[in-house]
Design a protein around this motif. Sequence first.
Motif: not given
Length: 217
Positions: A105-132
């Motif tokens: 529920h943390i609504r920050s597009d910049e935070l989400t984008a930086r988190l995605d970059t920091f994680l190396g743009h993962p395609q799946f979460d730890p349960h195997g679910d695809p990440i939009p």
Amino acid sequence: MHSFTEENYLKTIYAISLRQAGDVSTNALAEVTATKAASVTDMLRKLADKELIHYKKYQGVRLTEEGERLALQIIRRHRLWEVFLVDKLGFGWDAVHDIAEELEHIRSDELTARLDTFLGHPQFDPHGDPIPTQAGLMPETEYRKLSEVNEGEAVRLMGVLEHSTAFLQHLDRCQLTLGCAVTLSEINPFDRSVRVVSEAGLPIFVSHEVARNLLVE
């Protein structure tokens, strides 16, 4: 601005719509959210007023284009946080769902984008679910349930449909982790339970209930 409860409803409507054809019923939402039908109806009216859902009493509900966009944003944030908690903070895959439920529920597009970059743009979460994707597209997968596999087939575990702590801990005890390869050696005709053999030659009994919640390729 949308409340946490409103966001949770959008996410839930999206999730239910993936499992069934047609509009999502009030009763289905009440069951999943453990909420009285009258309270669900009140929330649906609020979401309809905000043009996030199409809703007609007694006819069910479906997301509008904007509602689906928001739902996918929430799901994206949730799954990225799960990756962060497991990969960077060392949480087990059975312990991250509730924490991610708060962080999503943390609504920050910049935070989400930086988190995605920091994680190396993962395609799946730890349960195997695809990440939009950032553009709001949900990657498609072509997995089968382990309960649909034939005797003698070799498959790899790619995801789970059940995310409860008890279920994930059960898989850990059985040494069934994402990415592991198994061969289905036996199907019990009585209860459809199965026996699989791991790459190390370890036989593992899997009940039908567990098998139908495991996704493989």
